[in-house]
Design a protein around this motif. Structure first.
Motif, PDB file in Angstrom:
ATOM      1  N   HIS C  72       0.795  -1.407   0.069  1.00 61.33           N
ATOM      2  CA  HIS C  72       0.367   0.088  -0.242  1.00 61.33           C
ATOM      3  C   HIS C  72       0.889   1.229  -0.411  1.00 61.33           C
ATOM      4  CE1 HIS C  72      -2.968   3.050   1.450  1.00 61.33           C
ATOM      5  NE2 HIS C  72      -4.051   1.991   0.603  1.00 61.33           N
ATOM      6  N   PRO C  73       0.590   2.225  -0.440  1.00 59.45           N
ATOM      7  CA  PRO C  73       1.331   3.382  -0.569  1.00 59.45           C
ATOM      8  C   PRO C  73       1.745   3.507   0.254  1.00 59.45           C
ATOM      9  CG  PRO C  73      -0.076   3.390  -2.032  1.00 59.45           C
ATOM     10  CD  PRO C  73      -0.900   2.388  -1.756  1.00 59.45           C
ATOM     11  N   LEU C  74       0.361   3.649   1.292  1.00 60.46           N
ATOM     12  CA  LEU C  74       0.752   4.423   2.864  1.00 60.46           C
ATOM     13  C   LEU C  74       2.316   4.253   3.616  1.00 60.46           C
ATOM     14  CD1 LEU C  74      -2.430   5.538   3.741  1.00 60.46           C
ATOM     15  CD2 LEU C  74      -1.258   6.409   2.961  1.00 60.46           C
ATOM     16  N   VAL C  75       2.360   2.596   3.359  1.00 60.40           N
ATOM     17  CA  VAL C  75       3.345   1.944   4.041  1.00 60.40           C
ATOM     18  C   VAL C  75       4.585   2.004   3.363  1.00 60.40           C
ATOM     19  CG1 VAL C  75       4.299  -0.130   4.213  1.00 60.40           C
ATOM     20  CG2 VAL C  75       1.427   0.262   4.452  1.00 60.40           C
ATOM     21  N   ALA C  76       4.898   2.225   1.799  1.00 58.60           N
ATOM     22  CA  ALA C  76       5.593   2.504   1.331  1.00 58.60           C
ATOM     23  C   ALA C  76       6.458   3.645   0.916  1.00 58.60           C
ATOM     24  CB  ALA C  76       5.714   2.256  -0.577  1.00 58.60           C
ATOM     25  N   MET C  77       5.305   4.877   1.442  1.00 63.42           N
ATOM     26  CA  MET C  77       5.934   5.776   2.117  1.00 63.42           C
ATOM     27  C   MET C  77       6.859   5.974   2.895  1.00 63.42           C
ATOM     28  SD  MET C  77       2.552   8.586   3.073  1.00 63.42           S
ATOM     29  CE  MET C  77       3.467   9.997   4.152  1.00 63.42           C
ATOM     30  N   VAL C  78       6.658   5.429   3.992  1.00 57.34           N
ATOM     31  CA  VAL C  78       7.292   5.301   5.101  1.00 57.34           C
ATOM     32  C   VAL C  78       8.996   5.614   5.195  1.00 57.34           C
ATOM     33  CG1 VAL C  78       8.477   4.751   7.628  1.00 57.34           C
ATOM     34  CG2 VAL C  78       5.803   4.770   6.993  1.00 57.34           C
ATOM     35  N   PRO C  79       9.299   4.713   3.929  1.00 57.62           N
ATOM     36  CA  PRO C  79      10.864   4.962   3.715  1.00 57.62           C
ATOM     37  C   PRO C  79      11.403   6.357   2.538  1.00 57.62           C
ATOM     38  CG  PRO C  79      10.174   2.514   2.974  1.00 57.62           C
ATOM     39  CD  PRO C  79       9.117   3.156   3.690  1.00 57.62           C
ATOM     40  N   ALA C  80      10.244   6.126   2.424  1.00 56.52           N
ATOM     41  CA  ALA C  80      10.491   7.225   1.399  1.00 56.52           C
ATOM     42  C   ALA C  80      10.404   8.838   1.728  1.00 56.52           C
ATOM     43  CB  ALA C  80       8.744   6.969   0.284  1.00 56.52           C
ATOM     44  N   THR C  81       9.790   8.544   3.370  1.00 54.31           N
ATOM     45  CA  THR C  81       9.836   9.921   4.038  1.00 54.31           C
ATOM     46  C   THR C  81      11.266  10.344   3.863  1.00 54.31           C
ATOM     47  OG1 THR C  81       7.347   9.328   4.573  1.00 54.31           O
ATOM     48  CG2 THR C  81       8.691  11.081   5.231  1.00 54.31           C
ATOM     49  N   ALA C  82      11.619   8.778   4.865  1.00 55.08           N
ATOM     50  CA  ALA C  82      13.324   9.511   5.251  1.00 55.08           C
ATOM     51  C   ALA C  82      14.029   9.843   4.239  1.00 55.08           C
ATOM     52  CB  ALA C  82      13.618   7.652   5.630  1.00 55.08           C
ATOM     53  N   VAL C  83      13.927   9.355   2.664  1.00 53.21           N
ATOM     54  CA  VAL C  83      15.430  10.124   2.008  1.00 53.21           C
ATOM     55  C   VAL C  83      14.636  11.336   1.436  1.00 53.21           C
ATOM     56  CG1 VAL C  83      15.448   9.811  -0.987  1.00 53.21           C
ATOM     57  CG2 VAL C  83      14.760   7.584   0.576  1.00 53.21           C
ATOM     58  N   VAL C  84      12.997  11.786   1.452  1.00 52.66           N
ATOM     59  CA  VAL C  84      12.972  12.660   1.206  1.00 52.66           C
ATOM     60  C   VAL C  84      13.664  13.989   2.174  1.00 52.66           C
ATOM     61  CG1 VAL C  84      11.332  14.377   1.222  1.00 52.66           C
ATOM     62  CG2 VAL C  84      11.104  12.563  -0.316  1.00 52.66           C
ATOM     63  N   ILE C  85      12.960  13.932   3.867  1.00 49.36           N
ATOM     64  CA  ILE C  85      13.659  14.395   4.514  1.00 49.36           C
ATOM     65  C   ILE C  85      15.345  14.541   4.979  1.00 49.36           C
ATOM     66  CG2 ILE C  85      14.151  14.610   7.187  1.00 49.36           C
ATOM     67  CD1 ILE C  85      11.924  12.964   7.650  1.00 49.36           C
ATOM     68  N   PHE C  86      15.793  13.756   4.282  1.00 55.09           N
ATOM     69  CA  PHE C  86      17.371  13.683   3.806  1.00 55.09           C
ATOM     70  C   PHE C  86      17.904  14.410   3.031  1.00 55.09           C
ATOM     71  CE2 PHE C  86      21.069  12.169   1.369  1.00 55.09           C
ATOM     72  CZ  PHE C  86      22.115  12.163   2.575  1.00 55.09           C
ATOM     73  N   LEU C  87      17.066  14.504   1.272  1.00 53.75           N
ATOM     74  CA  LEU C  87      17.644  15.631   0.904  1.00 53.75           C
ATOM     75  C   LEU C  87      16.871  16.867   1.059  1.00 53.75           C
ATOM     76  CD1 LEU C  87      15.080  13.494  -2.538  1.00 53.75           C
ATOM     77  CD2 LEU C  87      18.328  13.895  -1.864  1.00 53.75           C
ATOM     78  N   PHE C  88      15.853  17.253   1.813  1.00 55.51           N
ATOM     79  CA  PHE C  88      15.375  18.220   2.034  1.00 55.51           C
ATOM     80  C   PHE C  88      16.348  18.746   3.179  1.00 55.51           C
ATOM     81  CE2 PHE C  88      11.073  18.105   1.230  1.00 55.51           C
ATOM     82  CZ  PHE C  88      10.928  19.943   1.225  1.00 55.51           C
ATOM     83  N   LEU C  89      16.900  18.714   3.566  1.00 59.58           N
ATOM     84  CA  LEU C  89      18.122  18.905   4.364  1.00 59.58           C
ATOM     85  C   LEU C  89      19.718  18.772   4.074  1.00 59.58           C
ATOM     86  CD1 LEU C  89      17.938  16.025   8.123  1.00 59.58           C
ATOM     87  CD2 LEU C  89      17.916  18.797   7.281  1.00 59.58           C
ATOM     88  N   LEU C  90      19.902  18.166   3.041  1.00 61.59           N
ATOM     89  CA  LEU C  90      21.315  18.173   1.923  1.00 61.59           C
ATOM     90  C   LEU C  90      20.943  19.311   1.450  1.00 61.59           C
ATOM     91  CD1 LEU C  90      23.005  15.889   1.861  1.00 61.59           C
ATOM     92  CD2 LEU C  90      22.260  15.353  -0.245  1.00 61.59           C
TER      93      LEU C  90
END
Ligand SMILES: Nc1ncnc2c1ncn2[C@@H]1O[C@H](COP(=O)(O)OP(=O)(O)OP(=O)(O)O)[C@@H](O)[C@H]1O
Ligand SMILES: [Mg+2]
Lengths: 238, 357, 316
Positions: C72-90
């Motif tokens: 389900h996208p809502l599950v797959a979203m969790v690891p993706a969120t980590a990547v996006v946060i990392f990108l934001f910080l970078l």
């Protein structure tokens, strides 16, 4: 002889390219209230900002307990024990009184509830307004929030920039009384004031600042008695 | 010989498109370099200039409003005026606010302009666009031009027809490139004069120290609106030339904000904002890099295709274009951080006192 | 009454409007927080949302390929969120932070550049064409349909919309807890209130900024995935399309006001959908092609009459 708590030595400093402080020296010993007075634009607030590392310091240095803290970033200066109440915009208007105090305690590792209780004791007016937004308070109450916020840490010294500006005599008296109370807890205070008479009345020593440099120095009583100073600042008329 | 002609024509096309971009960059320089106004809706002003020109000058068509078949310079002039008018409206609303708001508003208006051109199919032929836009000089070889004033004064249509048939089919290219460069040069000279004038000095003063300029009684907001409007007019003019160069315009791909707005920004920042010559230099330089890199990458990919016969290179081709865009973006960030002045940093006009001595 | 008018209005205009509003609201939270705390309009925010959608899609695709499961996208979203946060910080570290002490417009410019960089990166990696995010036709939730139908107020709400509503509510509640009850949340409000005072109070402003990117990143991520769930596909322009409505929502609600952004998002989403309702006669009030213009119109009106927004955010 012990080191002064805070000492500004032959500072030349300013904003960007403009130099405002030309040759300024001020020190504060333990258990002292030191007042800085001077005409508008003399550089009084600028002197305080120099301590906080908010300025471009060209020559001279600032020491805290003998350690050089020139050009240390503001947040670090606060952590080292210098608490500062700016002249304007000295409370977070959208935060409640209590939240303001909590922010003041940002660098305090523990004992925050106890210190909060102490502050509400020192400033009883604030206790009942603790959940009100600081922006909704009167000028005098805001000034108290600002002072309480600065006292939330175990400050080695408190810097107050015109804490009574624009306040009614009643509030002014209260603030000066509080300042003496704070001193009695062992925190030295450097205060900038327009109300020279009252300030020199409570101060152990005072400095008269004109055009970014010391003009007169002496004990509070000496300065109060000085003719020239009386003419400049105390002659009721202006 | 053939090969040299090819190079010559490539050079001409570099100069033409480079010149058009230089005009955009000059327009942006008035807004950003002179007045510190952040406009990220260049593509909108370009589209207004291009569409007004196209509708006014094309021959009558069943696909879109008009065309009115009006003289080319008139179409360009109207393009300028309309772009300026839109800028005036945005300027009056946003320039008194903080610079971020102007940025948001300009990117917004650009999108709205494109939306209108896309949806008003009755007027603009929507996504299918407008074609057969007359290009200066080349247009003379169209019947409706050579059979009417002024060419009809000199010879009969039949003579003209055989004359144009006799000319090599690229005959107009040097003339068109020359016209673009001439327009660019005239705009450049005018802007240099403006920059040295009291108006230009006032703009510098405002950008340097706005509170002081306000305190000195300068009407900061009005001056800024003026700069914004002038810049937009230049962009409208550049848009009209862009339409001539392309001859076919449509709202989405022609006026892609990445390829217009962003590229112009990179050009100005790279060349040196605040410096008119820098703006032009940046435009030619970046455009050359941009179009040469397309050739190089295209060549490399077809080489790869030749070596690995069974590889489908179409994916590589499309992806490479995006990679190129990304690299240009990174280039801009690097210039912004490391060389904020650009290649030709701004030279301040001498102060009035120094002038007199 | 319900049959003649309400059924169509609620199910085909009001509910989609609210769904869109939730998505705008989540996106606008990030924009308003960055605007309030870091003091600049972040043009790359929409692209980050889009990138989040693509990352989620990739994780779903990988799991399907490896384990044959449909995540389900809502599950797959969790690891993706980590990547996006990392990108934001970078991005912050390498592209925004160098300008922290300079004129804010430089950061705006840098974020404008980031917008193009991120979009081109996505186009180069995943290609410019649309991707199918979730397949199949979204059928209305049967329980809700039957229950509401039995009281003559039949609601046709597909599960994906229910998820979007619930997700938005959860995030907004969590956000309000963070901002009002936690130390870092209060500090975020303090910095938004006055960065200078925050500095001389000793608040670790860098930490607050990191927290802002994390919170904004989570909201952006949710908004991106919700949008992809709603339209069931991914396209590289979806982030840019959202940008203007999100700015409009942030300005409408007052810059620096997260609740304002939520309210503004809902208003803009509803306004866009309801503008296509045949209020007068039988034809849509506004041609659906102009839907995206509604946000801009609202924004311009706000800038003219009340630039500080409805909730009296900061006015510049
Ligand atoms: N942020 C700033 N940037 C540039 N110049 C400044 C800045 N703040 C103050 N100044 C200038 O520095 C000089 C001294 O200002 P300062 O605020 O220190 O005066 P002051 O003695 O505190 O006066 P007052 O009694 O009015 O508070 C003034 O000429 C003022 O214009
Ligand atoms: Mg002062």
């Amino acid at each position: 002889m012990t080191d002064p708590i805070l000492s500004l030595n032959n500072l030349k400093a300013g904003y960007g390219q403009t130099e405002i402080l030309h040759d300024l020296s001020i020190y504060v010993d333990p258990n002292e209230i030191v007042a800085i007075i001077g005409p508008n634009g003399a550089g009084k607030s600028t002197a305080m900002k120099a301590v906080l590392g908010l300025l471009n310091i060209r020559e001279g240095n600032v020491t805290l307990n003998g350690d050089d803290i020139t050009d240390t970033p503001a947040a670090q200066v606060v952590r080292l024990g210098i608490s500062y109440v700016p002249q304007t915009q000295n409370v977070f208007v959208n935060l409640s009184v209590q939240e303001n105090l909590e922010m003041g305690a940002w660098t305090r590792p523990e004992g925050i509830p106890e210190r909060l209780a102490e502050m509400y004791e020192l400033f009883p007016d604030l206790a009942e307004k603790r959940n009100q937004a600081a922006g909704s308070l009167s000028g005098g109450q805001r000034q108290m929030v600002a002072m309480a916020k600065a006292l939330m840490v175990d400050a080695k010294i408190l810097l107050l920039d015109e804490p009574t500006a624009g306040l009614s005599p009643k509030y002014r008296g209260e603030i000066f009384a509080t300042i003496q109370k704070i001193k009695s807890t062992g925190v030295p205070i450097l205060i900038v004031e327009q109300n020279a008479k009252q300030a020199l009345g409570v101060a152990d020593r005072g400095y008269v600042l004109v055009d970014g440099a010391n003009r007169h120095t002496g004990t509070g009583a000496e300065l109060l008695a000085d003719r020239e100073i009386a003419r400049m600042f105390l002659g009721g008329g202006h | 010989m053939e090969a040299y002609l090819g190079y010559f024509l490539y050079l001409l096309s570099l100069l033409t498109v480079g010149g058009i971009y230089a005009l955009f960059a000059l327009g942006l320089n008035v807004q950003w370099g002179f007045a510190g106004l952040f406009n990220v809706g260049i593509v909108g002003f370009a589209a207004v200039g291009a569409y007004s020109y196209a509708l006014l000058t094309t021959a009558e068509s069943t696909f879109h409003l008009g065309g009115f078949g009006l003289p080319l310079p008139f179409g360009m002039f109207v393009g300028m005026i309309l772009a300026a008018a839109i800028a005036a409206v945005i300027g009056v609303i946003c320039i008194r606010l903080r610079s971020d708001y102007l940025a948001i508003a300009t990117i917004g208006i650009a999108e709205i302009i494109k939306l209108v051109f896309k949806n008003e199919t009755e007027i603009t032929n929507g996504p299918r666009g407008i074609n057969k836009i007359p290009r200066a000089w080349e247009h003379f070889s169209e019947e409706r031009f050579y059979s009417s004033w002024p060419l009809s004064w000199f010879a009969s249509p039949e003579t003209w027809e055989s004359f144009f048939d006799w000319l090599p089919n690229w005959w107009w290219q040097p003339f068109f490139a020359g016209t673009v460069l001439l327009v660019m040069y005239v705009v450049y000279r005018l802007l240099e004069r403006a920059r040295m004038s009291p108006w230009g000095r006032m703009m510098t003063a405002i950008r340097e120290n706005e509170p002081a300029a306000r305190a000195a009684g300068k009407d900061v907001t009005t001056r800024r609106i003026e700069a914004f409007v002038i810049g937009a007019a230049i962009m409208g003019l550049a848009g009209a030339l862009f339409a001539q160069h392309l001859r076919l315009i449509e709202p989405t791909n022609t006026f892609d904000s990445a390829k217009v707005t962003f590229l112009v920004w990179v050009m100005l920042i790279c060349g040196g904002s605040g410096n008119n010559r820098g703006a032009m230099l940046g435009a030619f330089l970046i455009w050359t890099i941009w179009s040469a890199s397309e050739l190089v990458i295209g060549g490399t990919i077809s080489l790869i295709g030749n070596v690995f016969q069974n590889l489908d290179t179409t994916i590589l081709e499309t992806r490479a274009g995006f990679l190129r865009m990304m690299l240009i973006g990174i280039l801009m960030q690097v210039i912004l951080q490391k060389y904020p002045g650009g290649i030709l940093p701004e030279v301040r006009p001498a102060s009035p006192k120094a002038d007199k001595s | 009454m319900w049959d003649a008018f309400g059924f169509e209005f609620v199910n085909f205009y009001l509910i989609p409007g609210l769904v869109l509003g939730c998505i705008y609201a989540l996106g606008a939270i990030g924009i308003t927080l960055t605007f309030g705390i870091l003091r600049f309009a972040n043009f790359a925010h929409g692209e980050m949302m889009m990138m989040g959608g693509y990352l989620t899609w990739t994780i779903m695709a990988i799991v399907t390929a490896l384990f044959g499961l449909t995540l389900h996208p809502l599950v797959a979203m969790v690891p993706a969120t980590a990547v996006v946060i990392f990108l934001f910080l970078l991005t912050d570290k390498y592209f925004y932070k160098p300008f922290r002490k300079e004129d804010t417009i430089k950061v705006v410019m840098a974020s404008f550049g980031m917008m193009l960089i991120i979009r081109s990166a996505v186009q180069a990696i995943w290609g410019p064409n649309q991707l199918k995010f979730v397949s199949g036709i979204a059928k209305p939730n049967e329980i809700l349909r039957d229950v509401s139908g039995s009281i003559d107020l039949m609601l046709l709400v597909p599960n994906k919309h229910i998820w979007i509503f619930l997700g938005t509510i959860v995030i907004v509640i969590a956000l309000s807890y963070l901002l009002n009850k936690t130390r870092i949340g209060k500090a975020m409000r303090a910095v938004s209130d006055s960065p200078d005072l925050a500095h001389v109070t000793g608040i670790d402003v860098d930490q607050v900024i990191r927290a802002t990117w994390i919170v904004g990143g989570i909201c952006a991520m949710a908004a991106g995935v919700f949008l992809a769930m709603d339209i069931q596909l991914l396209e590289t322009t979806m982030g840019f399309r959202m940008l203007l409505p999100m700015f409009a929502a942030a300005i409408l609600g007052g810059i620096g006001k997260p609740y304002g952004a939520v309210f503004g998002g809902l208003v803009i989403g509803l306004a866009e959908e309801l503008s296509a309702y045949p209020w007068i006669g039988d034809t849509p009030l506004l041609s659906p092609g102009y839907k995206t213009g509604v946000a801009f119109a609202i924004m311009v009106i706000m800038l003219i009459v009340r630039p500080q927004g409805l909730f009296k955010g900061r006015s510049f």
